[in-house]
Design an enzyme around this catalytic site. Structure first.
Site, short mmCIF file in Angstrom:
data_model
loop_
_atom_site.label_atom_id
_atom_site.label_comp_id
_atom_site.label_asym_id
_atom_site.label_seq_id
_atom_site.Cartn_x
_atom_site.Cartn_y
_atom_site.Cartn_z
N LYS A 125 1.05 4.18 -2.84
CA LYS A 125 0.78 5.58 -2.52
C LYS A 125 1.96 6.48 -2.91
O LYS A 125 1.78 7.61 -3.37
CB LYS A 125 0.45 5.74 -1.03
N TYR A 163 0.83 -1.21 0.00
CA TYR A 163 0.00 0.00 0.00
C TYR A 163 0.86 1.25 0.00
O TYR A 163 0.63 2.18 -0.77
CB TYR A 163 -0.91 -0.02 1.23
#
Length: 301
Positions: A164, A160
């Site tokens: 990002k 993740y």
């Protein structure tokens, strides 16, 4: 449409930051379209609740089917928005997906899927929306990032955080490539809000459970403590509504007054300090390239 009021698409608006942002922008008088998947099935209730809220509070707020993993879905969503409202002024890139677990235990296909939602999804929406914004010679992209791209990186969230960080880099490059079309950029950087969103509740987990289990002996306790310590970093009065409020504030600012990057970080993890330094380095890099005019005037603040 009243002066200063905009037509806004918010992606990933069935819950969390996205839903709060859609509601807040609509209550500020904007015409808001909440993009979400499965409006006829899994998210039917969420779509209906937004429509109902619009009716009760006399807001221009509606849902649209939008799966950021499908270019045809993104194209159709933008077409629907243009049919409903005749224009599009702001895109809030909020759709995303979190995963939890040892990085090694995620298959390459899982890693690619996280990247597809968090990064390639924004590209699909941009390819659908930017022709309209460029044609108008005006617009705004708001990218909802993460303080993980600027501050610390707790373990067991690597796919993740990597996605990002990639989205953040894409947003920075787009900012320079779109400024001459009159399209602005703001990167909104929320901190570690651990309640009020569905990030953790809906998080994915590794498919390779054998490799995942191999970490339990040495890291099992740490993994359990991460779930407790992350919320402990967040002050009890932290409210995810502050993220939606900041997005609404940015949208309402004059074009030349919007921040290039803005932080909403209740845990004060230091990411804002890192961002200031990074943006100043970037401004100097652009100056040395001789293309500083491609950077927003406030990007180095």
């Amino acid at each position: 449409m009243p002066a200063g009021k905009k037509v806004i698409l918010v992606t990933g608006a069935s819950s969390g930051f996205g839903r709060l942002t859609a509601q807040t922008l609509a209550r500020s008088g904007h015409r808001v379209v909440a993009g979400m998947r499965a409006t006829q099935t899994r998210n039917a209730a969420a779509a209906h609740e937004l429509d109902e809220l619009g009716s009760i509070e006399n807001l221009t707020l509606s849902a649209v089917e939008l799966d950021v993993q499908s270019q045809s879905s993104a194209d159709e969503a933008i077409a629907v928005i243009l049919e409903r409202h005749g224009r599009l002024d702001v895109v809030v890139h909020n759709a995303g997906h979190m995963v939890l677990g040892p990085a090694e235990a995620f298959t390459p296909e899982q890693l690619a899927a996280v990247y597809d939602i968090n990064v390639v999804g924004t590209q699909r929406v941009n390819r659908a929306a930017l022709p309209t914004l460029r044609g108008q010679g005006a617009g705004l992209l708001v990218w909802v990032g993460s303080s993980s791209t600027r501050g610390g990186h707790p373990p067991f969230l690597a796919p993740y955080f990597a996605a990002k960080a990639a989205m953040d880099a894409l947003a920075e490059s787009y900012a320079a490539e779109l400024i001459r079309f009159g399209i602005g950029t703001t990167i909104v950087v929320p901190g570690a809000f651990t309640s009020g969103t569905n990030h953790f509740a809906h998080a994915g987990h590794p498919q390779d459970t054998t490799t995942e289990a191999a970490y339990d002996g040495l890291y099992g306790e740490i993994r359990a403590l991460i779930d407790r310590r992350l919320p402990a970093l967040v002050p009890p009065d932290a409210n995810v509504q502050s993220v939606a409020d900041e997005i609404a504030r940015v949208v309402d600012l004059p074009d030349d007054s919007r921040p290039f990057r803005t932080h909403i970080d209740p845990s004060r993890d230091g990411s804002e300090v890192v961002s200031v330094v990074a943006d100043r380095i970037r401004a100097e890099f652009y100056r040395r390239l001789g293309v500083e005019g491609l950077l927003p005037s406030n990007a180095a603040l």
